[in-house]
Scaffold this active site. Sequence first.
Site, PDB file in Angstrom:
ATOM      1  CB  SER A  97     -49.964 -65.221 -23.634  1.00 51.23           C
ATOM      2  OG  SER A  97     -50.738 -65.347 -24.799  1.00 51.23           O
ATOM      3  CG  ASP A 227     -45.340 -65.235 -29.955  1.00 52.54           C
ATOM      4  OD1 ASP A 227     -46.332 -65.861 -30.372  1.00 52.54           O
ATOM      5  OD2 ASP A 227     -45.246 -64.792 -28.801  1.00 52.54           O
ATOM      6  CG  HIS A 256     -47.055 -67.578 -27.456  1.00 52.98           C
ATOM      7  ND1 HIS A 256     -47.080 -66.201 -27.364  1.00 52.98           N
ATOM      8  CD2 HIS A 256     -48.091 -68.032 -26.690  1.00 52.98           C
ATOM      9  CE1 HIS A 256     -48.089 -65.837 -26.594  1.00 52.98           C
ATOM     10  NE2 HIS A 256     -48.716 -66.925 -26.162  1.00 52.98           N
TER      11      HIS A 256
END
Length: 276
Positions: A97, A227, A256
């Site tokens: 991320s 995600d 995610h």
Amino acid sequence: MPFIQTHDGVQIYYKDWGPKEAQPIVFHHGWPLSADDWDAQMLFFLANGFRAIAHDRRGHGRSSQTDTGNEMNTYAADVAALTDHLDLRHAIHAGHSTGGGEVARYVARAKPGRVAKAVLIGAVPPLMLKTEANPGGLPIEVFDGFRTALAANRAQLFLDLPTGPFYGFNRPGAVISEGTIRNWWRQGMMGGAKAHHDCIAAFSETDFTEDLKAISVPTLVMHGEDDQIVPYADSAPLSVKLLRDGTLKTYSGLPHGMCTTHPEMINADLLAFVRH
């Protein structure tokens, strides 16, 4: 606990596990978490003979709760300070991320010989924000909503995200882990509200296009197709096109936070890439 001090006096916490002569793999966490988010990967790679390292980004976890420097150039400089301090050579850098953005910015600027490979997992590059040049991005109102919610009740926001979209626990039939939700909340609440607020702009508005073009080492891009935090279509496939030596690995139905929900799958693919 081990810390390094940056040029502006910030204390950066890090873990450094395993034999110093082994190949290092450095893990970069997402917002608003800490090095603890990589527990499943740190233990796995340690058991497979690697030197496993993870740090808490400034303003996150056990590092200083900074009110300045909460942007990608400084994040990358902090990583450079850590790798210089540990004298890491031919390291693999894996980022999830926001940490994927940090990896892209650091690896693009790293000293020769420091980096062997890179991995971007559910990562924010090339650019999350919707602009004329990035019409598939998310509108600024999404990120303004995060900022408003954080300022109003950070503790509640940090329950809502892991309970819902981060791990896909809002999907029908999802197997919900209360421990995973609580651990996300615990990590988030360890960090500083100002740094977390600033980091929203860092992960959403930073354009990593030129960083990706500058990366010459082999890079694996891993992304869950479900995600809900960093939508797949505007991230992973675009990043791979910009990389000189990029490989795309997608995961049908995974969220995610797939490093936590499906570590056996992610770890196996990571190991295959770093050993190849």
